[in-house]
Design a protein around this motif. Structure first.
Motif, mmCIF file in Angstrom:
data_model
loop_
_atom_site.group_PDB
_atom_site.id
_atom_site.type_symbol
_atom_site.label_atom_id
_atom_site.label_comp_id
_atom_site.label_asym_id
_atom_site.label_seq_id
_atom_site.Cartn_x
_atom_site.Cartn_y
_atom_site.Cartn_z
ATOM 1 N N PRO A 115 0.804 -1.235 0.000
ATOM 2 C CA PRO A 115 0.000 0.000 0.000
ATOM 3 C C PRO A 115 0.835 1.282 0.000
ATOM 4 O O PRO A 115 0.516 2.231 -0.706
ATOM 5 C CB PRO A 115 -0.830 -0.108 1.281
ATOM 6 C CG PRO A 115 -0.951 -1.573 1.520
ATOM 7 C CD PRO A 115 0.359 -2.163 1.039
ATOM 8 N N ARG A 116 1.900 1.331 0.780
ATOM 9 C CA ARG A 116 2.745 2.530 0.824
ATOM 10 C C ARG A 116 3.368 2.807 -0.533
ATOM 11 O O ARG A 116 3.482 3.950 -0.963
ATOM 12 C CB ARG A 116 3.825 2.353 1.890
ATOM 13 C CG ARG A 116 4.564 3.631 2.188
ATOM 14 C CD ARG A 116 5.456 3.443 3.380
ATOM 15 N NE ARG A 116 6.812 3.767 2.942
ATOM 16 C CZ ARG A 116 7.907 3.429 3.548
ATOM 17 N NH1 ARG A 116 7.845 2.703 4.633
ATOM 18 N NH2 ARG A 116 9.067 3.774 3.098
ATOM 19 N N GLU A 117 3.759 1.765 -1.225
ATOM 20 C CA GLU A 117 4.360 1.917 -2.546
ATOM 21 C C GLU A 117 3.320 2.330 -3.582
ATOM 22 O O GLU A 117 3.628 3.041 -4.531
ATOM 23 C CB GLU A 117 5.061 0.633 -2.967
ATOM 24 C CG GLU A 117 6.174 0.219 -2.027
ATOM 25 C CD GLU A 117 7.193 1.309 -1.770
ATOM 26 O OE1 GLU A 117 7.567 2.042 -2.711
ATOM 27 O OE2 GLU A 117 7.626 1.438 -0.613
ATOM 28 N N LYS A 118 2.074 1.899 -3.402
ATOM 29 C CA LYS A 118 1.004 2.336 -4.296
ATOM 30 C C LYS A 118 0.824 3.846 -4.195
ATOM 31 O O LYS A 118 0.618 4.526 -5.193
ATOM 32 C CB LYS A 118 -0.307 1.620 -3.975
ATOM 33 C CG LYS A 118 -0.342 0.190 -4.431
ATOM 34 C CD LYS A 118 -1.685 -0.442 -4.127
ATOM 35 C CE LYS A 118 -1.692 -1.895 -4.546
ATOM 36 N NZ LYS A 118 -2.972 -2.554 -4.287
ATOM 37 N N GLU A 119 0.909 4.376 -2.987
ATOM 38 C CA GLU A 119 0.811 5.822 -2.781
ATOM 39 C C GLU A 119 1.960 6.535 -3.476
ATOM 40 O O GLU A 119 1.766 7.568 -4.119
ATOM 41 C CB GLU A 119 0.821 6.150 -1.287
ATOM 42 C CG GLU A 119 -0.418 5.703 -0.543
ATOM 43 C CD GLU A 119 -0.294 5.888 0.952
ATOM 44 O OE1 GLU A 119 0.636 6.583 1.422
ATOM 45 O OE2 GLU A 119 -1.137 5.312 1.674
ATOM 46 N N HIS A 120 3.158 5.994 -3.354
ATOM 47 C CA HIS A 120 4.331 6.586 -3.999
ATOM 48 C C HIS A 120 4.180 6.550 -5.527
ATOM 49 O O HIS A 120 4.462 7.538 -6.211
ATOM 50 C CB HIS A 120 5.604 5.854 -3.579
ATOM 51 C CG HIS A 120 6.843 6.378 -4.217
ATOM 52 N ND1 HIS A 120 7.370 7.611 -3.896
ATOM 53 C CD2 HIS A 120 7.641 5.856 -5.168
ATOM 54 C CE1 HIS A 120 8.444 7.823 -4.630
ATOM 55 N NE2 HIS A 120 8.631 6.767 -5.407
ATOM 56 N N LEU A 121 3.713 5.448 -6.055
ATOM 57 C CA LEU A 121 3.493 5.321 -7.491
ATOM 58 C C LEU A 121 2.469 6.348 -7.970
ATOM 59 O O LEU A 121 2.649 6.977 -9.016
ATOM 60 C CB LEU A 121 3.032 3.907 -7.840
ATOM 61 C CG LEU A 121 2.741 3.635 -9.315
ATOM 62 C CD1 LEU A 121 3.977 3.862 -10.173
ATOM 63 C CD2 LEU A 121 2.230 2.215 -9.488
#
Length: 58
Positions: free
Chosen positions: A22-28
């Protein structure tokens, strides 16, 4: 972080599955938004040159 797991498919093939945390989805999402803003700015500059200046880019 991108996590992965492998799964045997058939007798010899292995399939790898990737998962975006989820954190990486936000970054993407953030870098996708930034990219869109930059490309829109470049498009405005090219449009201001008149005509179809994008045809001149190699």
């Amino acid at each position: 972080m991108i996590s992965e797991y492998s799964k045997l498919v058939g007798r010899k093939r292995t399939r790898v599955y990737y998962h975006l945390e989820p954190r990486e989805k936000e970054h993407l999402q953030k870098i996708s938004t930034d990219y869109s803003k930059i490309t829109e700015g470049v498009k405005k500059v090219l449009d201001s040159l008149g005509g179809d200046a994008s045809d001149e880019i190699v």
